[in-house]
Design a protein around this motif. Structure first.
Motif, PDB file in Angstrom:
ATOM      1  N   ILE A  96       1.057  -1.508  -0.229  1.00 44.14           N
ATOM      2  CA  ILE A  96      -0.090  -0.083   0.410  1.00 44.14           C
ATOM      3  C   ILE A  96       1.086   1.592   0.271  1.00 44.14           C
ATOM      4  CG2 ILE A  96      -1.914   1.146   0.860  1.00 44.14           C
ATOM      5  CD1 ILE A  96      -2.450  -1.012   2.423  1.00 44.14           C
ATOM      6  N   ILE A  97       0.657   2.344  -1.019  1.00 45.13           N
ATOM      7  CA  ILE A  97       1.405   2.834  -0.820  1.00 45.13           C
ATOM      8  C   ILE A  97       0.226   4.306  -0.919  1.00 45.13           C
ATOM      9  CG2 ILE A  97       3.216   4.693  -2.527  1.00 45.13           C
ATOM     10  CD1 ILE A  97       4.387   2.153  -4.067  1.00 45.13           C
ATOM     11  N   ALA A 157       4.782   8.045  -0.234  1.00 47.32           N
ATOM     12  CA  ALA A 157       5.434   8.375  -0.788  1.00 47.32           C
ATOM     13  C   ALA A 157       5.184  10.288  -0.200  1.00 47.32           C
ATOM     14  CB  ALA A 157       5.197   8.292  -2.127  1.00 47.32           C
ATOM     15  N   THR A 158       6.628  10.875  -0.918  1.00 47.97           N
ATOM     16  CA  THR A 158       6.818  12.337  -0.752  1.00 47.97           C
ATOM     17  C   THR A 158       6.843  12.969  -1.553  1.00 47.97           C
ATOM     18  OG1 THR A 158       9.721  12.337  -0.558  1.00 47.97           O
ATOM     19  CG2 THR A 158       8.381  11.498   1.348  1.00 47.97           C
ATOM     20  N   LEU A 159       6.820  13.907  -1.800  1.00 49.97           N
ATOM     21  CA  LEU A 159       6.533  15.149  -2.829  1.00 49.97           C
ATOM     22  C   LEU A 159       8.072  14.783  -3.410  1.00 49.97           C
ATOM     23  CD1 LEU A 159       4.525  17.732  -1.473  1.00 49.97           C
ATOM     24  CD2 LEU A 159       4.231  16.475  -3.027  1.00 49.97           C
ATOM     25  N   ALA A 160       9.260  15.165  -2.732  1.00 48.61           N
ATOM     26  CA  ALA A 160      10.792  14.669  -2.841  1.00 48.61           C
ATOM     27  C   ALA A 160      10.945  13.430  -3.368  1.00 48.61           C
ATOM     28  CB  ALA A 160      11.214  15.135  -1.964  1.00 48.61           C
ATOM     29  N   GLY A 161      10.150  12.946  -4.092  1.00 48.98           N
ATOM     30  CA  GLY A 161       9.508  11.198  -4.759  1.00 48.98           C
ATOM     31  C   GLY A 161      10.602  10.180  -4.098  1.00 48.98           C
ATOM     32  N   GLU A 162      10.610  10.709  -1.991  1.00 49.22           N
ATOM     33  CA  GLU A 162      11.561   9.179  -1.440  1.00 49.22           C
ATOM     34  C   GLU A 162      10.096   8.441  -0.947  1.00 49.22           C
ATOM     35  OE1 GLU A 162      14.516  10.960   1.312  1.00 49.22           O
ATOM     36  OE2 GLU A 162      12.520  11.999   1.071  1.00 49.22           O
ATOM     37  N   PHE A 163      10.027   6.910  -0.933  1.00 45.71           N
ATOM     38  CA  PHE A 163       9.517   6.063  -0.255  1.00 45.71           C
ATOM     39  C   PHE A 163       9.786   5.663   0.853  1.00 45.71           C
ATOM     40  CE2 PHE A 163       8.834   6.276  -4.555  1.00 45.71           C
ATOM     41  CZ  PHE A 163       7.009   6.121  -4.906  1.00 45.71           C
ATOM     42  N   ILE A 164       8.698   6.388   2.146  1.00 49.29           N
ATOM     43  CA  ILE A 164       9.219   5.978   3.231  1.00 49.29           C
ATOM     44  C   ILE A 164       8.305   4.675   4.270  1.00 49.29           C
ATOM     45  CG2 ILE A 164       8.964   6.830   5.516  1.00 49.29           C
ATOM     46  CD1 ILE A 164       9.533   9.410   4.143  1.00 49.29           C
ATOM     47  N   GLU A 165       9.359   3.443   4.368  1.00 45.89           N
ATOM     48  CA  GLU A 165       8.453   2.505   4.835  1.00 45.89           C
ATOM     49  C   GLU A 165       7.417   2.798   5.978  1.00 45.89           C
ATOM     50  OE1 GLU A 165       8.215  -2.185   5.889  1.00 45.89           O
ATOM     51  OE2 GLU A 165      10.644  -1.240   5.606  1.00 45.89           O
ATOM     52  N   ILE A 166       6.295   2.398   6.115  1.00 48.11           N
ATOM     53  CA  ILE A 166       5.770   2.798   7.690  1.00 48.11           C
ATOM     54  C   ILE A 166       5.369   1.620   8.382  1.00 48.11           C
ATOM     55  CG2 ILE A 166       2.845   3.060   8.594  1.00 48.11           C
ATOM     56  CD1 ILE A 166       5.028   6.571   6.791  1.00 48.11           C
ATOM     57  N   ASN A 211      -6.025  21.161   6.133  1.00 46.44           N
ATOM     58  CA  ASN A 211      -4.241  21.903   5.864  1.00 46.44           C
ATOM     59  C   ASN A 211      -3.287  20.634   6.835  1.00 46.44           C
ATOM     60  OD1 ASN A 211      -4.413  24.959   5.090  1.00 46.44           O
ATOM     61  ND2 ASN A 211      -5.857  24.595   7.200  1.00 46.44           N
ATOM     62  N   LEU A 212      -3.903  19.694   6.367  1.00 43.15           N
ATOM     63  CA  LEU A 212      -3.142  18.483   7.017  1.00 43.15           C
ATOM     64  C   LEU A 212      -1.509  18.534   6.100  1.00 43.15           C
ATOM     65  CD1 LEU A 212      -3.779  15.475   8.281  1.00 43.15           C
ATOM     66  CD2 LEU A 212      -3.522  15.064   6.632  1.00 43.15           C
ATOM     67  N   SER A 213      -1.498  18.386   5.516  1.00 44.07           N
ATOM     68  CA  SER A 213      -0.106  18.791   4.386  1.00 44.07           C
ATOM     69  C   SER A 213       0.471  20.032   4.759  1.00 44.07           C
ATOM     70  CB  SER A 213      -0.221  18.451   2.643  1.00 44.07           C
ATOM     71  OG  SER A 213      -0.793  19.865   2.605  1.00 44.07           O
ATOM     72  N   LYS A 214       0.733  20.650   5.549  1.00 39.61           N
ATOM     73  CA  LYS A 214       0.885  21.682   6.156  1.00 39.61           C
ATOM     74  C   LYS A 214       1.746  22.205   7.419  1.00 39.61           C
ATOM     75  CE  LYS A 214      -1.254  25.515   3.997  1.00 39.61           C
ATOM     76  NZ  LYS A 214      -2.422  26.188   3.177  1.00 39.61           N
ATOM     77  N   ASP A 215       1.519  20.160   8.260  1.00 40.29           N
ATOM     78  CA  ASP A 215       1.719  19.576   9.245  1.00 40.29           C
ATOM     79  C   ASP A 215       2.310  17.919   8.755  1.00 40.29           C
ATOM     80  OD1 ASP A 215       3.212  18.656  11.605  1.00 40.29           O
ATOM     81  OD2 ASP A 215       0.795  19.641  12.926  1.00 40.29           O
ATOM     82  N   PRO A 216       4.010  18.450   8.035  1.00 45.14           N
ATOM     83  CA  PRO A 216       3.870  17.120   8.040  1.00 45.14           C
ATOM     84  C   PRO A 216       4.111  16.048   9.305  1.00 45.14           C
ATOM     85  CG  PRO A 216       5.629  18.064   7.164  1.00 45.14           C
ATOM     86  CD  PRO A 216       4.814  19.596   7.724  1.00 45.14           C
ATOM     87  N   GLU A 217       4.780  15.958  10.127  1.00 46.59           N
ATOM     88  CA  GLU A 217       4.628  15.214  11.240  1.00 46.59           C
ATOM     89  C   GLU A 217       3.199  14.297  11.500  1.00 46.59           C
ATOM     90  OE1 GLU A 217       7.205  12.658  12.550  1.00 46.59           O
ATOM     91  OE2 GLU A 217       8.171  13.669  11.206  1.00 46.59           O
ATOM     92  N   ARG A 218       2.560  15.241  11.662  1.00 47.01           N
ATOM     93  CA  ARG A 218       0.917  14.812  11.759  1.00 47.01           C
ATOM     94  C   ARG A 218       0.373  14.364  10.481  1.00 47.01           C
ATOM     95  NH1 ARG A 218      -3.759  18.037  11.114  1.00 47.01           N
ATOM     96  NH2 ARG A 218      -5.961  17.306  12.285  1.00 47.01           N
ATOM     97  N   GLU A 219       0.736  14.867   9.316  1.00 43.68           N
ATOM     98  CA  GLU A 219       0.675  13.726   8.163  1.00 43.68           C
ATOM     99  C   GLU A 219       1.207  12.785   8.416  1.00 43.68           C
ATOM    100  OE1 GLU A 219       0.347  14.901   3.225  1.00 43.68           O
ATOM    101  OE2 GLU A 219       2.296  15.381   4.296  1.00 43.68           O
ATOM    102  N   LYS A 220       1.719  12.128   8.330  1.00 45.86           N
ATOM    103  CA  LYS A 220       2.703  10.837   8.776  1.00 45.86           C
ATOM    104  C   LYS A 220       1.781  10.137   9.485  1.00 45.86           C
ATOM    105  CE  LYS A 220       6.908   8.728   9.020  1.00 45.86           C
ATOM    106  NZ  LYS A 220       8.801   8.685   9.579  1.00 45.86           N
ATOM    107  N   LEU A 263      -0.869 -13.698   3.683  1.00 52.12           N
ATOM    108  CA  LEU A 263      -0.231 -12.124   3.213  1.00 52.12           C
ATOM    109  C   LEU A 263       0.813 -11.369   3.530  1.00 52.12           C
ATOM    110  CD1 LEU A 263      -3.291 -11.516   0.274  1.00 52.12           C
ATOM    111  CD2 LEU A 263      -1.189 -12.557  -0.073  1.00 52.12           C
ATOM    112  N   GLU A 264       2.337 -10.693   3.110  1.00 58.22           N
ATOM    113  CA  GLU A 264       2.180 -10.057   4.356  1.00 58.22           C
ATOM    114  C   GLU A 264       2.325  -8.605   3.354  1.00 58.22           C
ATOM    115  OE1 GLU A 264       6.781 -10.155   3.324  1.00 58.22           O
ATOM    116  OE2 GLU A 264       6.791 -12.389   2.485  1.00 58.22           O
ATOM    117  N   ILE A 265       2.203  -7.279   3.992  1.00 59.22           N
ATOM    118  CA  ILE A 265       1.742  -6.329   4.056  1.00 59.22           C
ATOM    119  C   ILE A 265       3.386  -5.504   3.898  1.00 59.22           C
ATOM    120  CG2 ILE A 265       0.794  -4.657   4.607  1.00 59.22           C
ATOM    121  CD1 ILE A 265      -1.611  -7.393   4.177  1.00 59.22           C
ATOM    122  N   GLU A 266       3.571  -4.398   3.500  1.00 58.56           N
ATOM    123  CA  GLU A 266       4.009  -3.741   3.171  1.00 58.56           C
ATOM    124  C   GLU A 266       3.183  -2.248   3.260  1.00 58.56           C
ATOM    125  OE1 GLU A 266       7.302  -4.231   0.354  1.00 58.56           O
ATOM    126  OE2 GLU A 266       8.036  -6.018   0.835  1.00 58.56           O
TER     127      GLU A 266
END
Length: 175
Positions: free
Chosen positions: A110-111, A163-172, A126-135, A156-159
């Motif tokens: 899931i991305i 995805a960030t606006l900078a193009g990174e994919f952070i595993e959650i 305004n969620l995207s204005k607070d990156p920590e809250r958004e995450k 099933l495995e779940i990953e």
């Protein structure tokens, strides 16, 4: 409830799902029968076009090129809650069942992504204005989606990724 509206929504979702299955195959110059690779995963992404190229690159780097079934619904993990419509969740569960039955997938990826319009509409404009809250909000919905999938498909495995606006994919990781 307006049944005409529900019929139009169902028709639209079916059309969208058909297109999401057919469009990637149109870019290949060889026939689908020549692909000897069995899908390993079902990938759920948001419909946001800004992330499509990055998602394809990310999945290729994970050695999944041409080895996944793909479903795109607004909000990705948020869609499993029935947002914006219950039919979105139904569509996901139908696609997962078919992917598991027909392709014997081993995992679901899931991305979610930053600056998601579906999350802004449901949670906070305004969620995207607070990156920590958004995450943290994404982590909550990704965890809930993961738990629901595992309750129905414990093998099933779940990953989960953000995805960030900078193009990174952070595993959650789940809460």
């Amino acid at each position: 409830m307006n049944t005409t509206c529900n019929c139009h929504r169902r028709w639209f979702l079916r059309s969208l799902l058909s297109a999401s299955i057919l469009l990637p195959s149109l870019s290949f110059s060889r026939s689908a029968f020549s692909l000897p690779i069995q899908p390993k995963a079902l990938v759920l992404t948001c419909i946001d076009y800004r992330f499509f190229d990055g998602e394809q690159t990310f999945l290729k780097e994970k050695n999944l090129k041409n080895q996944y079934d793909w479903t795109a619904l607004a909000g990705a993990s948020l869609a499993l809650t029935g947002f914006p419509h219950d039919e979105d969740a139904v569509a996901f569960w139908d696609q997962l069942a078919l992917s598991e039955q027909l392709h014997h997938i081993q995992k679901v990826i899931i991305i979610d992504h930053q600056d998601c319009g579906a999350y802004a509409k449901k949670i906070d404009t305004n969620l995207s204005k607070d990156p920590e809250r958004e995450k943290q909000i994404h982590r909550q919905y990704l965890t809930k989606a993961s738990q629901e999938i595992l309750s129905r498909y414990p093998q099933l495995e779940i990953e989960m990724y953000l995805a960030t606006l900078a193009g990174e994919f952070i595993e959650i990781l789940p809460n």
